[in-house]
Design a protein around this motif. Structure first.
Motif, PDB file in Angstrom:
ATOM      1  N   ILE A 172      21.749  42.189 -37.920  1.00 21.62           N
ATOM      2  CA  ILE A 172      21.663  40.926 -37.177  1.00 21.62           C
ATOM      3  C   ILE A 172      20.855  41.077 -35.894  1.00 21.62           C
ATOM      4  O   ILE A 172      20.397  40.097 -35.330  1.00 21.62           O
ATOM      5  CB  ILE A 172      23.051  40.322 -36.860  1.00 21.62           C
ATOM      6  CG1 ILE A 172      23.823  41.176 -35.874  1.00 21.62           C
ATOM      7  CG2 ILE A 172      23.842  40.118 -38.132  1.00 21.62           C
ATOM      8  CD1 ILE A 172      25.146  40.550 -35.438  1.00 21.62           C
ATOM      9  N   TYR A 173      20.660  42.304 -35.422  1.00 19.68           N
ATOM     10  CA  TYR A 173      19.831  42.488 -34.230  1.00 19.68           C
ATOM     11  C   TYR A 173      18.367  42.169 -34.518  1.00 19.68           C
ATOM     12  O   TYR A 173      17.665  41.607 -33.695  1.00 19.68           O
ATOM     13  CB  TYR A 173      19.919  43.932 -33.740  1.00 19.68           C
ATOM     14  CG  TYR A 173      21.239  44.300 -33.106  1.00 19.68           C
ATOM     15  CD1 TYR A 173      21.784  43.518 -32.099  1.00 19.68           C
ATOM     16  CD2 TYR A 173      21.919  45.439 -33.502  1.00 19.68           C
ATOM     17  CE1 TYR A 173      22.983  43.866 -31.510  1.00 19.68           C
ATOM     18  CE2 TYR A 173      23.118  45.795 -32.910  1.00 19.68           C
ATOM     19  CZ  TYR A 173      23.651  45.003 -31.924  1.00 19.68           C
ATOM     20  OH  TYR A 173      24.827  45.339 -31.339  1.00 19.68           O
ATOM     21  N   VAL A 174      17.921  42.613 -35.673  1.00 18.01           N
ATOM     22  CA  VAL A 174      16.506  42.468 -35.996  1.00 18.01           C
ATOM     23  C   VAL A 174      16.206  41.101 -36.614  1.00 18.01           C
ATOM     24  O   VAL A 174      15.124  40.557 -36.449  1.00 18.01           O
ATOM     25  CB  VAL A 174      16.050  43.611 -36.931  1.00 18.01           C
ATOM     26  CG1 VAL A 174      14.615  43.427 -37.342  1.00 18.01           C
ATOM     27  CG2 VAL A 174      16.221  44.947 -36.227  1.00 18.01           C
ATOM     28  N   SER A 175      17.173  40.545 -37.342  1.00 15.90           N
ATOM     29  CA  SER A 175      16.967  39.199 -37.886  1.00 15.90           C
ATOM     30  C   SER A 175      18.314  38.477 -37.965  1.00 15.90           C
ATOM     31  O   SER A 175      18.938  38.425 -39.023  1.00 15.90           O
ATOM     32  CB  SER A 175      16.283  39.250 -39.252  1.00 15.90           C
ATOM     33  OG  SER A 175      17.125  39.813 -40.211  1.00 15.90           O
ATOM     34  N   GLY A 176      18.718  37.944 -36.836  1.00 14.58           N
ATOM     35  CA  GLY A 176      20.014  37.273 -36.757  1.00 14.58           C
ATOM     36  C   GLY A 176      20.117  36.059 -37.648  1.00 14.58           C
ATOM     37  O   GLY A 176      21.207  35.626 -38.019  1.00 14.58           O
ATOM     38  N   GLN A 177      18.969  35.510 -38.021  1.00 14.01           N
ATOM     39  CA  GLN A 177      18.976  34.317 -38.868  1.00 14.01           C
ATOM     40  C   GLN A 177      19.019  34.694 -40.344  1.00 14.01           C
ATOM     41  O   GLN A 177      19.278  33.862 -41.197  1.00 14.01           O
ATOM     42  CB  GLN A 177      17.740  33.458 -38.567  1.00 14.01           C
ATOM     43  CG  GLN A 177      16.456  33.809 -39.329  1.00 14.01           C
ATOM     44  CD  GLN A 177      15.820  35.126 -38.904  1.00 14.01           C
ATOM     45  OE1 GLN A 177      16.304  35.829 -38.022  1.00 14.01           O
ATOM     46  NE2 GLN A 177      14.710  35.488 -39.539  1.00 14.01           N
ATOM     47  N   ALA A 288      18.785  33.987 -33.968  1.00 16.41           N
ATOM     48  CA  ALA A 288      18.096  35.288 -33.947  1.00 16.41           C
ATOM     49  C   ALA A 288      17.798  35.720 -32.515  1.00 16.41           C
ATOM     50  O   ALA A 288      17.781  36.922 -32.217  1.00 16.41           O
ATOM     51  CB  ALA A 288      16.798  35.205 -34.754  1.00 16.41           C
ATOM     52  N   GLY A 289      17.573  34.757 -31.628  1.00 16.46           N
ATOM     53  CA  GLY A 289      17.354  35.089 -30.225  1.00 16.46           C
ATOM     54  C   GLY A 289      18.660  35.477 -29.542  1.00 16.46           C
ATOM     55  O   GLY A 289      18.681  36.317 -28.646  1.00 16.46           O
ATOM     56  N   ARG A 290      19.741  34.876 -29.989  1.00 11.20           N
ATOM     57  CA  ARG A 290      21.039  35.180 -29.388  1.00 11.20           C
ATOM     58  C   ARG A 290      21.487  36.601 -29.732  1.00 11.20           C
ATOM     59  O   ARG A 290      22.103  37.280 -28.915  1.00 11.20           O
ATOM     60  CB  ARG A 290      22.089  34.153 -29.854  1.00 11.20           C
ATOM     61  CG  ARG A 290      21.747  32.714 -29.448  1.00 11.20           C
ATOM     62  CD  ARG A 290      22.914  31.779 -29.720  1.00 11.20           C
ATOM     63  NE  ARG A 290      24.057  32.184 -28.905  1.00 11.20           N
ATOM     64  CZ  ARG A 290      25.318  31.823 -29.130  1.00 11.20           C
ATOM     65  NH1 ARG A 290      25.597  31.045 -30.160  1.00 11.20           N
ATOM     66  NH2 ARG A 290      26.281  32.233 -28.348  1.00 11.20           N
ATOM     67  N   THR A 291      21.220  37.045 -30.957  1.00 10.75           N
ATOM     68  CA  THR A 291      21.596  38.414 -31.313  1.00 10.75           C
ATOM     69  C   THR A 291      20.645  39.416 -30.647  1.00 10.75           C
ATOM     70  O   THR A 291      21.065  40.483 -30.211  1.00 10.75           O
ATOM     71  CB  THR A 291      21.573  38.619 -32.843  1.00 10.75           C
ATOM     72  OG1 THR A 291      20.335  38.135 -33.354  1.00 10.75           O
ATOM     73  CG2 THR A 291      22.703  37.874 -33.517  1.00 10.75           C
ATOM     74  N   LEU A 292      19.384  39.030 -30.563  1.00 13.70           N
ATOM     75  CA  LEU A 292      18.411  39.905 -29.903  1.00 13.70           C
ATOM     76  C   LEU A 292      18.789  40.112 -28.439  1.00 13.70           C
ATOM     77  O   LEU A 292      18.720  41.231 -27.909  1.00 13.70           O
ATOM     78  CB  LEU A 292      17.013  39.281 -30.008  1.00 13.70           C
ATOM     79  CG  LEU A 292      15.843  40.128 -29.538  1.00 13.70           C
ATOM     80  CD1 LEU A 292      15.684  41.347 -30.430  1.00 13.70           C
ATOM     81  CD2 LEU A 292      14.548  39.310 -29.552  1.00 13.70           C
ATOM     82  N   ALA A 293      19.224  39.032 -27.793  1.00 13.12           N
ATOM     83  CA  ALA A 293      19.590  39.106 -26.373  1.00 13.12           C
ATOM     84  C   ALA A 293      20.692  40.141 -26.154  1.00 13.12           C
ATOM     85  O   ALA A 293      20.694  40.873 -25.159  1.00 13.12           O
ATOM     86  CB  ALA A 293      20.047  37.731 -25.887  1.00 13.12           C
ATOM     87  N   ARG A 294      21.599  40.235 -27.110  1.00  9.95           N
ATOM     88  CA  ARG A 294      22.688  41.201 -26.967  1.00  9.95           C
ATOM     89  C   ARG A 294      22.146  42.631 -26.972  1.00  9.95           C
ATOM     90  O   ARG A 294      22.530  43.458 -26.145  1.00  9.95           O
ATOM     91  CB  ARG A 294      23.691  41.003 -28.109  1.00  9.95           C
ATOM     92  CG  ARG A 294      24.790  42.049 -28.134  1.00  9.95           C
ATOM     93  CD  ARG A 294      25.805  41.733 -29.225  1.00  9.95           C
ATOM     94  NE  ARG A 294      26.668  42.864 -29.497  1.00  9.95           N
ATOM     95  CZ  ARG A 294      27.216  43.109 -30.686  1.00  9.95           C
ATOM     96  NH1 ARG A 294      26.965  42.303 -31.694  1.00  9.95           N
ATOM     97  NH2 ARG A 294      27.992  44.141 -30.860  1.00  9.95           N
ATOM     98  N   LEU A 295      21.240  42.912 -27.885  1.00  8.67           N
ATOM     99  CA  LEU A 295      20.698  44.270 -27.954  1.00  8.67           C
ATOM    100  C   LEU A 295      19.864  44.602 -26.714  1.00  8.67           C
ATOM    101  O   LEU A 295      19.862  45.741 -26.242  1.00  8.67           O
ATOM    102  CB  LEU A 295      19.867  44.446 -29.225  1.00  8.67           C
ATOM    103  CG  LEU A 295      19.404  45.877 -29.500  1.00  8.67           C
ATOM    104  CD1 LEU A 295      20.589  46.817 -29.659  1.00  8.67           C
ATOM    105  CD2 LEU A 295      18.519  45.960 -30.728  1.00  8.67           C
TER     106      LEU A 295
END
Ligand SMILES: *[C@@H]1O[C@H](CO)[C@@H](O)[C@H](O)[C@H]1NC(C)=O
Ligand SMILES: *[C@@H]1O[C@H](CO)[C@@H](O)[C@H](O)[C@H]1NC(C)=O
Ligand SMILES: *[C@@H]1O[C@H](CO)[C@@H](O)[C@H](O)[C@H]1NC(C)=O
Ligand SMILES: *[C@@H]1O[C@H](CO)[C@@H](O)[C@H](O)[C@H]1NC(C)=O
Ligand SMILES: *[C@@H]1O[C@H](CO)[C@@H](O)[C@H](O)[C@H]1NC(C)=O
Ligand SMILES: *[C@@H]1O[C@H](CO)[C@@H](O)[C@H](O)[C@H]1NC(C)=O
Ligand SMILES: *[C@@H]1O[C@H](CO)[C@@H](O)[C@H](O)[C@H]1NC(C)=O
Length: 572
Positions: A172-177, A288-295
């Motif tokens: 989900i970090y690389v493609s949360g969608q 996908a931006g929300r999961t990226l933000a976490r990483l």
């Protein structure tokens, strides 16, 4: 002979580090986070497996070289005298890749993993290919009888690339969608919304003429419509580079129009932050931006906690959707720069640098209040392309460097704090979501500390992981043994609390790797972060079903099942 070499080696190491250290700089970069879009690859709609093309590999190699110039070599580089030492990442190894300093996450597909490899070939090239060859031997090169052994291909360096399949929570970090059911439903809702329908009607004629020019015999005529704008544009751009007959039949302006429509579709389905899914304000389309933000925050936090020793570079490789989503969340796509409404080009990089205004001669790690973050976008693979900075969160260009505390507060407001929340927000049936209960959902809330949030998800996911591990074992899948302590085992989040277990998997992760390998028949090989190619044909039908009774849960489930028949976890 050996002693002479070793002496030269030591002397050289000393002088190199002396050069790098003596360089007085006004700033020091401590950590870099970069999301890179994969390179040119065979499009989904062609029957061949989707692989990175040679030109795509060359492009990613060039991007890696540009990163090397900026972050590794700086002014010490013979290649580019103009590179500034200001951007060297503090104490990042110059020649030998260190897996603790550089962490690499990739999507599962070949064209994405190969993009990561090609990038790394430019970022840490083979050692003897580097100018001062041979001088960079370390203990591992030395044999008991006094000779020196190097790796194949001019002492090629083998990076560790963490590629997560759909059954891996880290995907989900690389493609949360990617495997997010509510995102898919929201995308269908867009297609059937008045906005989506009006674009569809306005472009029907255009797409039908495109079909005659380039798609006859490749796909069904009905498939060539706005609903598939992204796949269509992808195919045309690939064809324009590789297929002379297509280049002859499609005009540059049609190519451009298809691209703009694909941009519009990508933004509406990934960058619209006002659309909600199951929960009001869950920004489902920008997931996908929300999961990226976490990483992003986790890697910066890890750098802080280790006083700059770990996570100096975090490199991600995936599709364009997370960049579109993150740009919308960070308000890049609003007033400032309308270019962020467009998709990034293949090989483009979204970069966040965490730095302090202190000189690099200063050996101490700065206080958190002395750290800043800057956002850079590089929308080209050319080695001449600049690293262009843009202001985040709608700030004025004079406030282009964001204090870390402000940055993390703003990101905290949009990030998805745990895998469990992803499962709930997506109403996902992914294997790692089994057991998460939707009733515990909290709406997106500002959260500075990532620590606690992961704790609940961790317990749940860990349980599931064990289950998967056991199943894998029962099925006779070899599960790799880990031989390092948990602490060293790679992709650990920023904190040392229990809650991070869902980030730092040990054997369960390998178990999932094995599970994903099992599903690697034709379907898994063709699986795409967004939706598989031939499944796209079903999308229309699914959309119709879901449109008829959007409120009926059964219908939605059916729609979802049709839209994504390929699920790796089903093979486990
Ligand atoms: C190696 O160094 C020499 C001079 O120091 C320079 O002319 C040459 O371009 C360098 N080659 C590479 C591959 O960096
Ligand atoms: C040293 O050992 C390596 C590996 O065992 C062998 O390939 C090599 O020929 C040896 N060199 C000499 C000079 O004996
Ligand atoms: C090249 O494009 C044409 C359509 O313009 C298509 O019919 C043909 O199959 C394509 N060739 C390849 C090798 O993809
Ligand atoms: C975002 O999506 C919502 C809900 O589908 C829609 O009402 C709104 O018009 C969209 N916003 C934009 C800017 O397209
Ligand atoms: C990147 O380039 C593409 C293609 O030219 C364009 O559509 C897009 O708007 C650009 N994005 C940015 C942020 O410059
Ligand atoms: C870094 O610079 C700031 C001012 O820019 C200063 O307050 C701080 O003490 C410096 N930190 C270190 C570790 O020298
Ligand atoms: C959520 O998923 C479950 C099981 O997959 C399904 O029964 C339910 O209808 C879904 N809820 C919504 C609102 O889609």
């Amino acid at each position: 002979m050996y002693l002479i070499r070793l002496a030269v080696f030591l002397l050289f190491q000393f002088s190199v580090s002396a050069v790098a250290q003596d360089m007085e700089t006004s700033e020091t970069v401590w950590a870099v986070f970069a999301f890179n879009v994969h390179g040119d690859s065979i499009p989904d709609i062609l029957p061949q497996p989707r692989t990175l093309s040679p030109i795509g590999a060359q492009n990613l190699y060039d991007v890696g070289s540009a990163f090397r110039n900026r972050y590794v070599m700086g002014a010490a580089s013979n290649v580019d005298e103009t590179a500034s030492p200001d951007f060297l990442v503090k104490d990042l190894a110059q020649h030998r890749l260190n897996a603790d300093e550089v962490k690499i996450y990739s999507g599962w597909d070949q064209h994405v993993q190969a993009s990561a490899l090609a990038f790394m070939q430019g970022f840490y090239p083979p050692i003897t290919g580097q100018n001062d060859s041979f001088l960079y031997v370390d203990d591992t090169y030395l044999l008991a009888n006094g000779s020196i052994a190097t790796s194949p291909l001019n002492d090629y360096q083998y990076p560790r690339i963490y590629a997560a399949g759909a059954a891996d929570p880290n995907s989900i970090y690389v493609s949360g969608q990617g495997d997010c059911e509510m995102h898919r439903i929201s995308e269908l809702q867009y297609q059937y919304s008045p906005e989506g329908q009006s674009v569809e009607d306005d472009t029907a004629e255009f797409y039908s003429s495109l079909y005659d020019q380039a798609f006859e015999g490749v796909v069904d005529a009905a498939w060539v419509s706005y609903a598939n704008a992204m796949e269509i544009s992808e195919y045309l751009e690939y064809g324009y580079v590789h297929n002379a007959s297509l280049q002859g039949s499609v005009t540059a302006s049609d190519l451009q129009r298809a691209r703009v429509l694909a941009d519009q579709y990508a933004f509406a389905t990934n960058g619209n932050v006002s659309a909600s899914g199951l929960y009001e304000g869950d920004m489902i389309r920008a997931i996908a931006g929300r999961t990226l933000a976490r990483l992003i925050l986790e890697s910066f936090e890890e750098n802080m906690e280790t006083q700059g020793a770990s996570s100096k570079m975090t490199l991600l490789f995936g599709g364009p959707e997370p960049i579109v989503a993150f740009s919308a969340l960070a308000q890049l796509a609003s007033s400032m720069n309308s270019n962020f409404y467009g998709r990034p080009v293949p090989g483009a990089s979204l970069i966040l640098e965490m730095f302090s205004m202190n000189s690099s001669l200063d050996p101490t790690y700065p206080d958190i209040s002395d750290l800043y973050v800057r956002f850079i976008f590089r929308n080209s693979t050319s080695t001449n392309e600049e690293f262009t900075q843009y202001p985040l969160f709608g700030m004025s260009p004079s406030l282009i460097d964001t204090p870390f505390l402000e940055f993390s507060a703003a990101l905290g407001g949009v990030l998805l704090p745990s895998t469990e929340e992803w499962c709930n927000t997506c109403n996902s049936s992914s294997i790692f979501c089994v057991g998460s209960s939707p009733s515990e959902i909290k709406p997106a809330k500002p959260s500075l500390s990532l620590a606690g949030a992961g704790a609940i998800g961790a317990a749940v996911t860990l349980g599931v992981m064990c289950l998967v591990g056991i199943i894998g074992w029962l099925c006779g899948i070899g599960i790799y043994r880990k031989h390092k302590q948990l602490k060293d085992d790679g992709f650990k989040g920023g904190t040392k609390l229990e809650g991070d277990r869902d980030v730092a998997f040990t054997s369960p992760r390998n178990g999932l790797f094995a599970g994903a390998v099992m599903g690697s028949g034709r379907q898994a090989a063709k699986s795409h972060e967004r939706t598989g190619s031939w499944e796209m044909k079903n999308k229309r039908r699914s959309a119709e079903i879901s449109q008829e009774r959007l409120d009926g849960e059964d219908e939605i489930e059916e729609a979802t099942a049709n839209a994504e028949p390929v699920k790796v976890h089903e093979a486990v």
